[in-house]
Design an enzyme around this catalytic site. Structure first.
Site, PDB file in Angstrom:
ATOM      1  CB  CYS A   2      -0.857   0.055   1.262  1.00 55.18           C
ATOM      2  SG  CYS A   2      -1.972  -1.338   1.448  1.00 55.18           S
ATOM      3  N   GLY A  28      -0.498   0.308  -5.293  1.00 52.09           N
ATOM      4  CA  GLY A  28      -1.827  -0.287  -5.117  1.00 52.09           C
ATOM      5  C   GLY A  28      -2.857   0.428  -5.950  1.00 52.09           C
ATOM      6  CG  ASN A 102       3.001   0.112   3.206  1.00 53.71           C
ATOM      7  OD1 ASN A 102       4.081   0.529   2.815  1.00 53.71           O
ATOM      8  ND2 ASN A 102       2.524  -1.038   2.786  1.00 53.71           N
ATOM      9  N   GLY A 103       1.634  -2.284   5.453  1.00 48.16           N
ATOM     10  CA  GLY A 103       2.313  -3.412   6.101  1.00 48.16           C
ATOM     11  C   GLY A 103       1.333  -4.484   6.525  1.00 48.16           C
ATOM     12  CB  CYS A 236      10.796  -4.962   2.302  1.00 45.43           C
ATOM     13  SG  CYS A 236      10.318  -5.832   0.821  1.00 45.43           S
ATOM     14  CE1 TYR A 242       6.696  -5.727 -10.028  1.00 39.16           C
ATOM     15  CE2 TYR A 242       5.837  -5.566  -7.794  1.00 39.16           C
ATOM     16  CZ  TYR A 242       5.621  -5.619  -9.164  1.00 39.16           C
ATOM     17  OH  TYR A 242       4.356  -5.551  -9.639  1.00 39.16           O
ATOM     18  CG  ASP A 348      10.744  -9.599 -15.359  1.00 40.34           C
ATOM     19  OD1 ASP A 348      10.691  -8.421 -14.939  1.00 40.34           O
ATOM     20  OD2 ASP A 348       9.731 -10.304 -15.546  1.00 40.34           O
ATOM     21  CB  CYS A 385       6.216 -11.432   1.811  1.00 40.44           C
ATOM     22  SG  CYS A 385       6.451  -9.915   2.753  1.00 40.44           S
ATOM     23  CB  CYS A 441      10.640 -13.299  -0.309  1.00 40.84           C
ATOM     24  SG  CYS A 441      11.678 -11.909  -0.768  1.00 40.84           S
TER      25      CYS A 441
HETATM   26  P1  AMP Z   1       4.993 -14.483 -12.155  1.00 45.79           P
HETATM   27  O1  AMP Z   1       6.326 -15.106 -12.110  1.00 45.79           O
HETATM   28  O2  AMP Z   1       4.146 -14.869 -13.292  1.00 45.79           O
HETATM   29  O3  AMP Z   1       4.270 -14.747 -10.862  1.00 45.79           O
HETATM   30  O4  AMP Z   1       5.182 -12.916 -12.273  1.00 45.79           O
HETATM   31  C1  AMP Z   1       6.340 -12.317 -11.872  1.00 45.79           C
HETATM   32  C2  AMP Z   1       6.343 -10.837 -12.238  1.00 45.79           C
HETATM   33  O5  AMP Z   1       5.362 -10.120 -11.487  1.00 45.79           O
HETATM   34  C3  AMP Z   1       7.673 -10.225 -11.858  1.00 45.79           C
HETATM   35  O6  AMP Z   1       8.517 -10.162 -12.956  1.00 45.79           O
HETATM   36  C4  AMP Z   1       7.343  -8.845 -11.340  1.00 45.79           C
HETATM   37  O7  AMP Z   1       7.460  -7.877 -12.358  1.00 45.79           O
HETATM   38  C5  AMP Z   1       5.929  -8.965 -10.879  1.00 45.79           C
HETATM   39  N1  AMP Z   1       5.855  -9.160  -9.423  1.00 45.79           N
HETATM   40  C6  AMP Z   1       6.720  -9.762  -8.619  1.00 45.79           C
HETATM   41  N2  AMP Z   1       6.274  -9.786  -7.351  1.00 45.79           N
HETATM   42  C7  AMP Z   1       5.101  -9.173  -7.356  1.00 45.79           C
HETATM   43  C8  AMP Z   1       4.146  -8.868  -6.353  1.00 45.79           C
HETATM   44  N3  AMP Z   1       4.312  -9.236  -5.104  1.00 45.79           N
HETATM   45  N4  AMP Z   1       3.056  -8.185  -6.738  1.00 45.79           N
HETATM   46  C9  AMP Z   1       2.887  -7.817  -7.980  1.00 45.79           C
HETATM   47  N5  AMP Z   1       3.739  -8.097  -8.966  1.00 45.79           N
HETATM   48  C10 AMP Z   1       4.829  -8.769  -8.670  1.00 45.79           C
END
Ligand code: AMP
Length: 466
Positions: A2, A28, A102-103, A236, A242, A348, A385, A441
């Protein structure tokens, strides 16, 4: 996951809070809310959807006040619905108080039971509600009741709290989620990320420290103190990988700088593969800076081989698998001229379930890629997490279930490389080595006790594992 904001001593408090929330929207997309006070009685407006749609001129014109807090929400700990949209406002013995959180509170179930025995009534299914009860039941001024509440809860909580003109910021003792302090003219701002302060024309001053409570009123810091201290900071690390905006400052550098360094170090791990590749390509948007760093360190040409449809939200950010799949398909289009007959290093940020990566790799293959080497700017995610990032339970984490070779085959790539944890810490820390991070994680080692009930709650909760 959040975003929160707070601003005081400003006649445009609600407007600035709304602008701040729009800046934090990547944290979010499900609901947004603002509480305002200082002139009239406290008023709170919350709705489902994007901050920019909710807080239009008409709505904001009816939100007069000099202090405001705001919240944007991504479902982690409770179902997605308006009743859980924050800030939560209460009217109690201390007057009207609003809280934005947030948390994730990890001893939520235990405290909820204790409060229920004392007769507490719960209207929301969110862990944040217990904070309101703890504030209301405590004795003393706003800072004292905040410290009393904070000492009773475990886990991750960055909070902004509003009462009349007073704004309070709180960060849990581990410092799991970010929270920063800034100033715009004679007003202080507290926000999840520094970008939200700078976009408003303000200046980032410093991080709110882990375990710190800061009380601000009429453009002055009334007091700031530590309510508790942890053995070490446990911020974190996934915020840098990300979640946070690239222009936000974490550990005294921009997230962009950390991501570039991740790419450089990743290139160092892939010396043999580099010899053969034609181009380095990011998965937009979070792979962008790591790919840039990779290209700089390796000398391999950086190319963008995808056009990203800006009008589709983040594929992961919708709480159900079906919606996630539809948005992912709309999101990325390959540029065939860039991809055809090329040996590609695709970068990625992370693999969670593996479904997005598989789809992206299929798109590249259909567009004519000769070979794909897939590289990630963090280690394999093997554990859920409990501190506010929406990672699924172990069963849905591909790296918790499959070996590296099995994942490589599942994705259909030539090679698969993850940035190792030492290099990730090196890229994210202030001095290149201090481990001030929670990396549970990647390791399964949680810095705080995780109760069985939190564990069960996460399994039961549809928003995690859908
Ligand atoms: P997937 O491996 O299909 O579950 O998607 C992974 C991708 O989702 C990653 O490359 C990130 O860009 C994105 N991602 C990673 N963690 C999260 C998360 N907790 N919430 C939203 N997107 C995430």
């Amino acid at each position: 996951m959040c975003g929160i904001i707070g601003i005081e001593n400003n006649k445009n408090a609600a407007v600035l809070a709304a602008a701040g929330l729009i800046t934090l929207q990547h944290r979010g997309e499900e609901s947004a809310g603002i509480s305002v006070s200082g002139i009239y009685k406290m008023k709170t407006v919350c709705a489902m959807g994007l901050a920019s749609n909710i807080f239009n001129e008409e709505v904001l014109s009816k939100m007069e006040g000099t202090s405001a807090i705001g919240h944007i929400r991504y479902t982690t700990s409770a179902k997605s619905s308006l009743v859980n949209a924050q800030p939560f406002q209460i009217n109690c013995i201390h007057g009207r108080i609003a809280v934005a959180h947030n948390g994730n509170i990890t001893n939520f179930n235990k405290i909820e039971k204790q409060l229920a025995k004392k007769g507490a009534i719960f209207n929301h299914s969110s862990d944040t509600e217990i904070i309101l009860h703890l504030l209301a039941m405590s004795k003393g001024n706003l800072a004292t009741i905040t410290a009393n509440a904070a000492r009773q809860i475990d886990g991750a909580f960055s909070l902004t709290i509003l009462k009349d003109k007073t704004l309070i910021g709180v960060r849990d003792k581990d410092g799991f989620r970010p929270l920063v302090l800034g100033k715009i003219d004679n007003s202080y701002i507290i926000a999840s990320e520094s970008a939200a302060i700078e976009v408003l024309g303000g200046k980032y001053i410093r991080d709110i420290e882990p375990g710190e409570i800061i009380e601000i009123e009429s453009g002055k810091i009334k007091q700031s103190f530590k309510y508790a201290k942890a053995k070490k900071q446990n911020s974190c690390i996934f915020e840098q990988v990300y979640f946070s905006r690239p222009d936000s400052i974490l550990f005294s550098k921009t997230v962009k700088e950390s991501r570039i360094k991740m790419g450089e170090l990743l290139a160092g791990q892939m010396k043999e593969i580099i010899k053969k590749a034609d181009i380095v390509m990011p998965v937009p948007d979070t792979g962008f800076y790591a790919a840039q760093g990779f290209s700089r360190a390796s000398g391999i040409l950086f190319e963008t081989g995808f056009v990203r449809n800006q009008y589709v939200g983040r594929s992961f950010i919708k709480p159900s698998q079906k919606l996630r799949e539809i948005t992912a398909q709309l999101k990325l289009f390959p540029i065939k001229e860039v991809i055809k007959n090329k040996e590609i290093i695709l970068i990625d940020d992370s693999i969670v379930r593996g479904t997005t990566s598989k789809r992206i790799i299929e798109i590249l293959k259909r567009a004519g890629a000769k070979k794909i080497h897939f590289a990630l700017s963090c280690p394999p995610i093997i554990a859920p997490c409990y501190y506010g990032i929406d990672t699924p339970m172990k069963d849905n984490l591909i790296a918790a279930k499959k070996s590296m070779e099995e994942i490589r085959r599942f994705l259909g790539v030539e090679s698969l490389t993850f940035l190792n944890l030492k290099n990730l810490i090196c890229a994210c820390s202030q001095d290149g080595e201090s481990d001030d991070f929670c990396s549970a994680c990647f390791t399964g080692k949680y810095p705080t006790k995780i109760s069985q009930t939190s564990f069960k709650r996460k399994i039961k909760n549809k928003s995690f594992s859908d």
